[in-house]
Motif scaffolding. Sequence first.
Motif, PDB file in Angstrom:
ATOM      1  N   GLU A 203      30.403   2.293  -9.111  1.00  0.00           N
ATOM      2  CA  GLU A 203      31.133   1.094  -8.302  1.00  0.00           C
ATOM      3  C   GLU A 203      32.951   1.354  -8.062  1.00  0.00           C
ATOM      4  N   MET A 204      32.929   0.944  -6.755  1.00  0.00           N
ATOM      5  CA  MET A 204      34.655   1.619  -5.885  1.00  0.00           C
ATOM      6  C   MET A 204      35.025   0.146  -5.966  1.00  0.00           C
ATOM      7  N   ALA A 205      35.416  -0.038  -7.278  1.00  0.00           N
ATOM      8  CA  ALA A 205      36.036  -1.777  -7.590  1.00  0.00           C
ATOM      9  C   ALA A 205      37.409  -1.707  -6.508  1.00  0.00           C
ATOM     10  N   VAL A 206      38.199  -0.972  -6.234  1.00  0.00           N
ATOM     11  CA  VAL A 206      39.645  -1.641  -6.223  1.00  0.00           C
ATOM     12  C   VAL A 206      39.613  -1.849  -4.307  1.00  0.00           C
ATOM     13  N   ARG A 207      39.526  -2.716  -4.102  1.00  0.00           N
ATOM     14  CA  ARG A 207      38.663  -3.239  -2.300  1.00  0.00           C
ATOM     15  C   ARG A 207      40.142  -3.696  -2.172  1.00  0.00           C
ATOM     16  N   PRO A 208      40.383  -3.460  -0.589  1.00  0.00           N
ATOM     17  CA  PRO A 208      39.580  -3.155   0.460  1.00  0.00           C
ATOM     18  C   PRO A 208      39.198  -1.768   0.098  1.00  0.00           C
ATOM     19  N   LEU A 209      37.776  -1.080   0.626  1.00  0.00           N
ATOM     20  CA  LEU A 209      37.902   0.406   0.657  1.00  0.00           C
ATOM     21  C   LEU A 209      38.531   1.410   1.554  1.00  0.00           C
ATOM     22  N   SER A 210      39.074   2.756   1.421  1.00  0.00           N
ATOM     23  CA  SER A 210      39.297   2.727   1.716  1.00  0.00           C
ATOM     24  C   SER A 210      38.211   3.951   3.384  1.00  0.00           C
ATOM     25  N   ALA A 211      38.973   4.198   4.176  1.00  0.00           N
ATOM     26  CA  ALA A 211      37.540   4.507   4.942  1.00  0.00           C
ATOM     27  C   ALA A 211      36.692   6.113   4.826  1.00  0.00           C
ATOM     28  N   ALA A 212      37.846   7.244   3.489  1.00  0.00           N
ATOM     29  CA  ALA A 212      36.397   8.166   2.831  1.00  0.00           C
ATOM     30  C   ALA A 212      35.305   7.166   1.877  1.00  0.00           C
ATOM     31  N   GLU A 213      36.154   6.299   0.932  1.00  0.00           N
ATOM     32  CA  GLU A 213      35.014   5.083  -0.364  1.00  0.00           C
ATOM     33  C   GLU A 213      33.881   4.851   1.019  1.00  0.00           C
ATOM     34  N   ARG A 214      34.261   3.827   2.151  1.00  0.00           N
ATOM     35  CA  ARG A 214      32.910   3.026   3.327  1.00  0.00           C
ATOM     36  C   ARG A 214      32.120   4.961   2.795  1.00  0.00           C
ATOM     37  N   ALA A 215      32.364   5.361   3.528  1.00  0.00           N
ATOM     38  CA  ALA A 215      31.456   6.574   3.377  1.00  0.00           C
ATOM     39  C   ALA A 215      30.420   7.297   2.206  1.00  0.00           C
ATOM     40  N   ASN A 216      31.016   6.533   1.487  1.00  0.00           N
ATOM     41  CA  ASN A 216      29.964   6.812   0.574  1.00  0.00           C
ATOM     42  C   ASN A 216      29.058   5.348  -0.475  1.00  0.00           C
ATOM     43  N   VAL A 217      29.204   4.640   0.493  1.00  0.00           N
ATOM     44  CA  VAL A 217      28.500   2.877   0.261  1.00  0.00           C
ATOM     45  C   VAL A 217      27.247   3.680  -0.072  1.00  0.00           C
ATOM     46  N   ARG A 218      26.284   2.989  -1.157  1.00  0.00           N
ATOM     47  CA  ARG A 218      25.112   3.526  -1.514  1.00  0.00           C
ATOM     48  C   ARG A 218      24.244   2.368  -1.524  1.00  0.00           C
ATOM     49  N   PHE A 219      24.933   1.150  -2.529  1.00  0.00           N
ATOM     50  CA  PHE A 219      24.545   0.019  -2.565  1.00  0.00           C
ATOM     51  C   PHE A 219      25.672  -1.185  -2.348  1.00  0.00           C
ATOM     52  N   VAL A 220      25.291  -2.381  -1.603  1.00  0.00           N
ATOM     53  CA  VAL A 220      25.920  -3.110  -1.695  1.00  0.00           C
ATOM     54  C   VAL A 220      25.692  -4.296  -2.589  1.00  0.00           C
ATOM     55  N   GLU A 221      26.124  -5.223  -3.779  1.00  0.00           N
ATOM     56  CA  GLU A 221      25.649  -6.347  -4.983  1.00  0.00           C
ATOM     57  C   GLU A 221      26.294  -7.559  -3.919  1.00  0.00           C
ATOM     58  N   ILE A 222      25.502  -8.584  -3.378  1.00  0.00           N
ATOM     59  CA  ILE A 222      26.013  -9.786  -3.036  1.00  0.00           C
ATOM     60  C   ILE A 222      25.737 -10.947  -3.869  1.00  0.00           C
ATOM     61  N   ALA A 223      27.616 -11.596  -4.542  1.00  0.00           N
ATOM     62  CA  ALA A 223      27.360 -12.743  -5.759  1.00  0.00           C
ATOM     63  C   ALA A 223      27.721 -14.072  -4.529  1.00  0.00           C
ATOM     64  N   LEU A 224      26.968 -14.730  -4.602  1.00  0.00           N
ATOM     65  CA  LEU A 224      26.551 -16.299  -4.122  1.00  0.00           C
ATOM     66  C   LEU A 224      26.904 -17.416  -4.632  1.00  0.00           C
ATOM     67  N   SER A 225      27.509 -18.183  -4.650  1.00  0.00           N
ATOM     68  CA  SER A 225      27.599 -19.609  -5.206  1.00  0.00           C
ATOM     69  C   SER A 225      27.753 -20.688  -4.842  1.00  0.00           C
ATOM     70  N   GLY A 226      26.820 -21.288  -4.366  1.00  0.00           N
ATOM     71  CA  GLY A 226      26.786 -22.382  -3.700  1.00  0.00           C
ATOM     72  C   GLY A 226      26.861 -24.341  -4.990  1.00  0.00           C
ATOM     73  N   LEU A 227      27.247 -25.527  -3.651  1.00  0.00           N
ATOM     74  CA  LEU A 227      27.461 -26.327  -4.293  1.00  0.00           C
ATOM     75  C   LEU A 227      25.869 -27.376  -3.186  1.00  0.00           C
ATOM     76  N   THR A 228      24.681 -28.149  -3.864  1.00  0.00           N
ATOM     77  CA  THR A 228      23.778 -28.778  -3.053  1.00  0.00           C
ATOM     78  C   THR A 228      24.741 -29.946  -2.603  1.00  0.00           C
ATOM     79  N   GLU A 229      23.773 -30.812  -2.292  1.00  0.00           N
ATOM     80  CA  GLU A 229      24.497 -32.530  -1.390  1.00  0.00           C
ATOM     81  C   GLU A 229      25.226 -33.590  -2.988  1.00  0.00           C
ATOM     82  N   ARG A 230      23.778 -32.901  -3.753  1.00  0.00           N
ATOM     83  CA  ARG A 230      24.600 -33.880  -4.591  1.00  0.00           C
ATOM     84  C   ARG A 230      25.454 -33.250  -6.331  1.00  0.00           C
ATOM     85  N   GLN A 231      26.062 -32.302  -5.431  1.00  0.00           N
ATOM     86  CA  GLN A 231      26.811 -31.160  -6.691  1.00  0.00           C
ATOM     87  C   GLN A 231      26.717 -31.124  -7.432  1.00  0.00           C
TER      88      GLN A 231
END
Length: 208
Positions: free
Chosen positions: A166-194
């Motif tokens: 993991e390249m944990a320090v964000r935002p990534l530099s241009a050199a780090e962005r060129a080495n990205v091979r995986f992106v993990e997306i974590a998303l949380s939300g609430l329904t209408e009933r919370q």
Amino acid sequence: GLPGGLAVRGGVVFRSTDVRPIRDRRGISLVELLVAISMFGVAVAVIFGFLTNSRRSYSSMSTRVEYQQGVRAVLGLMSTELRTAGCDPAESGFETFALADAQQFQCRMDLDGDGVIETVEPAEDVTYTYDAAADQLLRDSGSGPQLILRDVTAVNFRYFDAAGTEMAVRPLSAAERANVRFVEIALSGLTERQEPVSYTTRVFVRND
């Protein structure tokens, strides 16, 4: 006939035992009526409560499923665009990730191979941004941010190189962005009933 319930049969006198039951014509008493009404009331209350709870449960499940479908659709779109990021058949040498931060990224791809990054759909320069103040996830394909998901409580983008580091320090530099091979997306939300809903997915990026 003979008196006293006597009868003659075959020359023999005997007492008839054919006694018919006397029917009670008094009907149901007030106490019995009240008991019956009480029991009926209890039964109706139980059935009504069951139906009410079932309806609430179904409604809650329906809103949760509907929100989950929306989240999955958004994740599907993001994953598709991330998988094609870096596609460069014309070898024009554009930067795959122009921005890679914890709650925002911008990726590019040359889908038609003409060497030009288009900003009309299907867009070839896409930015995803989480607006924490408004609890919204936005997508910008070049014509301005568009709302794609409401009631979002948290978004986190993580970036990994080909070795899975993991390249944990964000935002990534241009050199780090060129080495990205995986992106993990974590998303949380609430329904209408919370009710909370959370998804996490990791997407392979071409980034040639």
